[in-house]
Design a protein around this motif. Structure first.
Motif, PDB file in Angstrom:
ATOM      1  N   LEU A  92       4.168  21.052  15.091  1.00 14.63           N
ATOM      2  CA  LEU A  92       5.172  21.226  16.142  1.00 14.63           C
ATOM      3  C   LEU A  92       6.488  20.559  15.739  1.00 14.63           C
ATOM      4  CD1 LEU A  92       5.797  22.104  19.093  1.00 14.63           C
ATOM      5  CD2 LEU A  92       5.152  19.800  19.760  1.00 14.63           C
ATOM      6  N   THR A  93       6.363  19.354  15.155  1.00 13.36           N
ATOM      7  CA  THR A  93       7.559  18.633  14.743  1.00 13.36           C
ATOM      8  C   THR A  93       8.335  19.430  13.698  1.00 13.36           C
ATOM      9  OG1 THR A  93       6.424  16.559  15.138  1.00 13.36           O
ATOM     10  CG2 THR A  93       8.391  16.470  13.792  1.00 13.36           C
ATOM     11  N   LEU A 124      10.206  15.060  21.075  1.00 15.53           N
ATOM     12  CA  LEU A 124       9.242  14.703  20.029  1.00 15.53           C
ATOM     13  C   LEU A 124       9.116  13.201  19.827  1.00 15.53           C
ATOM     14  CD1 LEU A 124      10.305  17.304  17.325  1.00 15.53           C
ATOM     15  CD2 LEU A 124       8.273  17.405  18.750  1.00 15.53           C
ATOM     16  N   THR A 166      15.058  14.184  11.717  1.00 19.89           N
ATOM     17  CA  THR A 166      15.880  15.389  11.836  1.00 19.89           C
ATOM     18  C   THR A 166      17.327  15.066  11.486  1.00 19.89           C
ATOM     19  OG1 THR A 166      14.444  16.235  13.581  1.00 19.89           O
ATOM     20  CG2 THR A 166      16.627  17.216  13.401  1.00 19.89           C
ATOM     21  N   TYR A 194      19.590  16.605   8.571  1.00 13.67           N
ATOM     22  CA  TYR A 194      20.837  17.298   8.893  1.00 13.67           C
ATOM     23  C   TYR A 194      21.992  16.763   8.053  1.00 13.67           C
ATOM     24  CZ  TYR A 194      24.927  18.922  11.405  1.00 13.67           C
ATOM     25  OH  TYR A 194      26.131  19.479  11.720  1.00 13.67           O
ATOM     26  N   GLU A 223       0.612  18.100  16.131  1.00 14.61           N
ATOM     27  CA  GLU A 223       1.874  17.439  16.391  1.00 14.61           C
ATOM     28  C   GLU A 223       2.793  17.556  15.177  1.00 14.61           C
ATOM     29  OE1 GLU A 223       2.499  13.431  18.753  1.00 14.61           O
ATOM     30  OE2 GLU A 223       2.365  13.071  16.614  1.00 14.61           O
ATOM     31  N   PRO A 249      14.292  21.375  20.509  1.00 11.45           N
ATOM     32  CA  PRO A 249      13.964  22.201  21.676  1.00 11.45           C
ATOM     33  C   PRO A 249      12.995  21.502  22.632  1.00 11.45           C
ATOM     34  CG  PRO A 249      12.922  23.062  19.692  1.00 11.45           C
ATOM     35  CD  PRO A 249      13.832  21.977  19.254  1.00 11.45           C
ATOM     36  N   ALA A 289      10.007  22.438  15.419  1.00  9.47           N
ATOM     37  CA  ALA A 289      11.132  22.047  16.268  1.00  9.47           C
ATOM     38  C   ALA A 289      12.307  21.602  15.405  1.00  9.47           C
ATOM     39  CB  ALA A 289      10.714  20.930  17.213  1.00  9.47           C
ATOM     40  N   ARG A 290      12.009  20.895  14.312  1.00 13.97           N
ATOM     41  CA  ARG A 290      13.077  20.399  13.438  1.00 13.97           C
ATOM     42  C   ARG A 290      13.797  21.572  12.774  1.00 13.97           C
ATOM     43  NH1 ARG A 290      10.658  16.075  10.469  1.00 13.97           N
ATOM     44  NH2 ARG A 290      11.321  14.860  12.276  1.00 13.97           N
ATOM     45  N   ARG A 291      13.013  22.562  12.338  1.00 12.37           N
ATOM     46  CA  ARG A 291      13.606  23.750  11.710  1.00 12.37           C
ATOM     47  C   ARG A 291      14.574  24.428  12.685  1.00 12.37           C
ATOM     48  NH1 ARG A 291      14.509  23.686   7.319  1.00 12.37           N
ATOM     49  NH2 ARG A 291      16.501  24.463   7.981  1.00 12.37           N
ATOM     50  N   ILE A 292      14.119  24.594  13.927  1.00  8.25           N
ATOM     51  CA  ILE A 292      14.969  25.234  14.940  1.00  8.25           C
ATOM     52  C   ILE A 292      16.230  24.418  15.160  1.00  8.25           C
ATOM     53  CG2 ILE A 292      15.119  25.834  17.390  1.00  8.25           C
ATOM     54  CD1 ILE A 292      12.127  26.475  17.295  1.00  8.25           C
ATOM     55  N   ALA A 293      16.051  23.089  15.290  1.00  6.39           N
ATOM     56  CA  ALA A 293      17.191  22.213  15.549  1.00  6.39           C
ATOM     57  C   ALA A 293      18.214  22.322  14.416  1.00  6.39           C
ATOM     58  CB  ALA A 293      16.730  20.771  15.708  1.00  6.39           C
ATOM     59  N   LEU A 294      17.720  22.296  13.170  1.00  4.96           N
ATOM     60  CA  LEU A 294      18.629  22.323  12.027  1.00  4.96           C
ATOM     61  C   LEU A 294      19.309  23.679  11.903  1.00  4.96           C
ATOM     62  CD1 LEU A 294      16.552  20.361   9.364  1.00  4.96           C
ATOM     63  CD2 LEU A 294      18.538  19.567  10.644  1.00  4.96           C
ATOM     64  N   ALA A 326      22.093  24.042  14.584  1.00  4.98           N
ATOM     65  CA  ALA A 326      23.173  23.066  14.584  1.00  4.98           C
ATOM     66  C   ALA A 326      24.396  23.629  13.856  1.00  4.98           C
ATOM     67  CB  ALA A 326      22.710  21.787  13.906  1.00  4.98           C
ATOM     68  N   PRO A 327      25.581  23.274  14.345  1.00  4.57           N
ATOM     69  CA  PRO A 327      26.796  23.689  13.643  1.00  4.57           C
ATOM     70  C   PRO A 327      26.888  22.970  12.293  1.00  4.57           C
ATOM     71  CG  PRO A 327      27.314  22.120  15.385  1.00  4.57           C
ATOM     72  CD  PRO A 327      25.858  22.459  15.531  1.00  4.57           C
ATOM     73  N   GLN A 328      27.520  23.630  11.330  1.00  3.46           N
ATOM     74  CA  GLN A 328      27.687  22.997  10.017  1.00  3.46           C
ATOM     75  C   GLN A 328      29.171  22.972   9.677  1.00  3.46           C
ATOM     76  OE1 GLN A 328      24.917  25.333   7.536  1.00  3.46           O
ATOM     77  NE2 GLN A 328      23.415  23.775   8.016  1.00  3.46           N
ATOM     78  N   PRO A 329      29.849  21.909  10.099  1.00  2.93           N
ATOM     79  CA  PRO A 329      31.314  21.841   9.993  1.00  2.93           C
ATOM     80  C   PRO A 329      31.817  21.945   8.554  1.00  2.93           C
ATOM     81  CG  PRO A 329      30.425  19.981  11.262  1.00  2.93           C
ATOM     82  CD  PRO A 329      29.268  20.686  10.641  1.00  2.93           C
ATOM     83  N   TRP A 330      30.946  21.604   7.588  1.00  2.41           N
ATOM     84  CA  TRP A 330      31.406  21.622   6.191  1.00  2.41           C
ATOM     85  C   TRP A 330      31.304  23.018   5.576  1.00  2.41           C
ATOM     86  CZ3 TRP A 330      27.200  19.047   8.146  1.00  2.41           C
ATOM     87  CH2 TRP A 330      25.968  19.620   7.879  1.00  2.41           C
ATOM     88  N   VAL A 369      22.739  18.005  17.301  1.00  2.53           N
ATOM     89  CA  VAL A 369      21.583  18.713  16.771  1.00  2.53           C
ATOM     90  C   VAL A 369      20.492  18.567  17.822  1.00  2.53           C
ATOM     91  CG1 VAL A 369      19.932  18.879  14.875  1.00  2.53           C
ATOM     92  CG2 VAL A 369      22.240  18.049  14.436  1.00  2.53           C
ATOM     93  N   GLN A 370      19.940  19.690  18.269  1.00  9.31           N
ATOM     94  CA  GLN A 370      19.120  19.624  19.473  1.00  9.31           C
ATOM     95  C   GLN A 370      17.663  20.006  19.218  1.00  9.31           C
ATOM     96  OE1 GLN A 370      21.276  21.665  22.497  1.00  9.31           O
ATOM     97  NE2 GLN A 370      20.356  20.480  24.149  1.00  9.31           N
TER      98      GLN A 370
END
Lengths: 215, 115
Positions: B96-97, A54, A62, A66, B93, A51, B100-105, B108-112, A48-49
C-alpha cells in the motif's frame, strides 16, 4: 521538506517563515483530513500528497524520493510542521553541509540551554538516546529530533520501511551502516501550547518500542 | 521420563512453529500448511469415531487427557495463525505504501521540468 498531517492552523505561518530563507519548500501531506494541503499550497510550498494516511516515516521517505528527482538538489532539511523548530537553526545546519563540514547534520535540543523541557520528557528522550548509543554506537544526545539535514548522497541511500513513528530509530540505524560524516547541531525546540497539545504523548514511546520489537 | 518427553515435545512445537512463522508465502510453506490442515482433519474425524484414541495419544506423549492435548494444539495453531496474519498485514502495508507513494510522486508538480 515538511511531513504534514492535520496541521492546518499553523502550517501556513511555518511555510511563510521558511520561504525567505529556503527557496524550495516541499510539504508531504500524509492524507490530512483538514485543509492542511490547501493552506500549504496557498502559502507557497510544493505539496506532494499521499492519497491515504500512511504515517510520518512514509511521508519522509516520499519526500526524500521527491526531492531526489530534482537534479539541482544538493541538500535536504526535514522540518516539523507544527512550528517547533527555528528557521535559523535549519539554515545553520544547511550551511554546515554546504561548506563540506559534514554529510549529515542532526539537530539536538540538549546541546545548549535554549530548549525548556519537562523533566519526565527529558528523561525519556535521554534514555532513548542512550539506547540508540548502545545499539548503533553513534554518540547521539537527542535521538528523536525532527530537524535533520542530509546531503544528496546520503538522501539517495535512505530507504525507510517503518511507516509510523519508529522511523527515527530506523533512520539512525541506517546512518550507522552508511557511516557518513555526521555531526550534531544545537537547536531550540519551541514548545508552544499548540505543539504541546498536538505533540507526541509520552505513551507513544510505548508504540515506538513495540514497532521496533515486532517488525 | 515424562519430563524428557515433554521437553522433546516443547522443542518440537517451538521448532515447527518457527518454521511456519519464518516462512513467507512461498510454495513450500504453503504445502506444509496444507499438509497440517489435512492431518488435522484426519485426526478430527478419527477422534469422532474413536474418542479414546485422543486420550491414549495424550497419555503416550505424557500430557494427561485428550482435551489437554487439544488445548495445546489449539494454542500452537493460534500462535501460528497470529504471526502469519501479522506478517501478511505487514506485507500488505508495504504494498500500500509503495502504491500510495507512486501516486503521490506522479501527481506532484515538478517545477524543475520533466527530464
Amino acid at each position: 521538506m515538511i511531513p504534514l498531517y492535520n496541521e492546518a492552523p499553523v502550517i501556513g505561518s511555518v511555510i511563510r517563515d521558511l520561504l525567505p530563507v529556503f527557496s524550495h519548500v516541499v510539504c508531504v501531506d500524509d492524507g490530512s483530513t483538514d485543509a492542511s494541503a490547501d493552506v500549504a499550497r496557498a502559502a507557497g510550498a510544493v505539496v506532494v500528497q499521499h492519497p491515504v494516511n500512511l504515517g510520518q516515516g512514509a511521508a519522509l521517505q516520499t519526500g526524500f524520493e521527491y526531492v531526489l528527482q530534482d537534479p539541482q538538489m544538493d541538500c535536504v532539511v526535514t522540518f516539523d510542521a507544527d512550528g517547533q523548530h527555528r528557521v535559523s537553526d535549519a539554515a545553520a545546519m544547511v550551511e554546515r553541509i554546504r561548506n563540506g563540514e559534514a554529510d549529515v547534520v542532526l539537530g539536538s535540543r540538549f546541546l545548549d540551554g535554549r530548549t525548556r523541557i519537562g523533566s519526565i520528557k527529558r528523561l525519556v528522550l535521554r534514555t532513548a538516546a542512550l539506547q540508540t548509543r548502545w545499539s548503533t554506537g553513534m554518540h547521539l544526545t537527542d535521538a528523536h529530533n525532527g530537524l535533520r539535514a542530509f546531503d544528496r548522497q546520503v538522501t539517495a541511500n535512505i530507504h525507510l520501511t517503518q511507516n509510523r513513528m519508529a522511523h527515527a530509530s530506523e533512520l539512525i540505524s541506517i546512518l550507522a551502516t552508511l557511516k557518513p560524516r555526521w555531526s550534531e547541531h544545537p537547536v531550540e525546540i519551541i514548545y508552544t501550547e499548540y505543539s504541546k497539545s498536538k505533540g507526541q504523548s509520552l505513551l507513544n514511546s510505548v508504540n515506538i518500542l513495540a514497532d521496533l520489537l515486532f517488525r | 521420563m515424562i519430563i524428557i518427553v515433554q521437553l522433546v515435545l516443547v522443542i518440537g512445537v517451538v521448532l515447527f512453529s518457527l518454521v511456519l512463522i519464518r516462512g513467507g508465502s512461498n510454495a513450500k510453506h504453503m504445502a506444509v500448511r496444507r499438509i497440517m490442515v489435512l492431518l488435522f482433519a484426519i485426526a478430527a474425524v478419527l477422534s469422532i469415531f474413536f474418542p479414546s484414541l485422543l486420550s491414549r495419544l495424550a497419555r503416550l506423549v505424557g500430557v494427561g487427557r485428550g482435551t489437554d492435548l487439544m488445548l495445546y494444539a489449539f494454542i500452537v495453531s493460534f500462535l501460528v495463525y497470529m504471526s502469519t496474519t501479522h506478517q501478511r498485514f505487514r506485507q500488505m502495508e508495504a504494498t500500500l505504501t509503495k502504491l500510495a507513494r507512486r501516486i503521490a510522486l506522479d501527481e506532484a508538480p515538478q517545477p524543475w521540468g520533466k527530464p
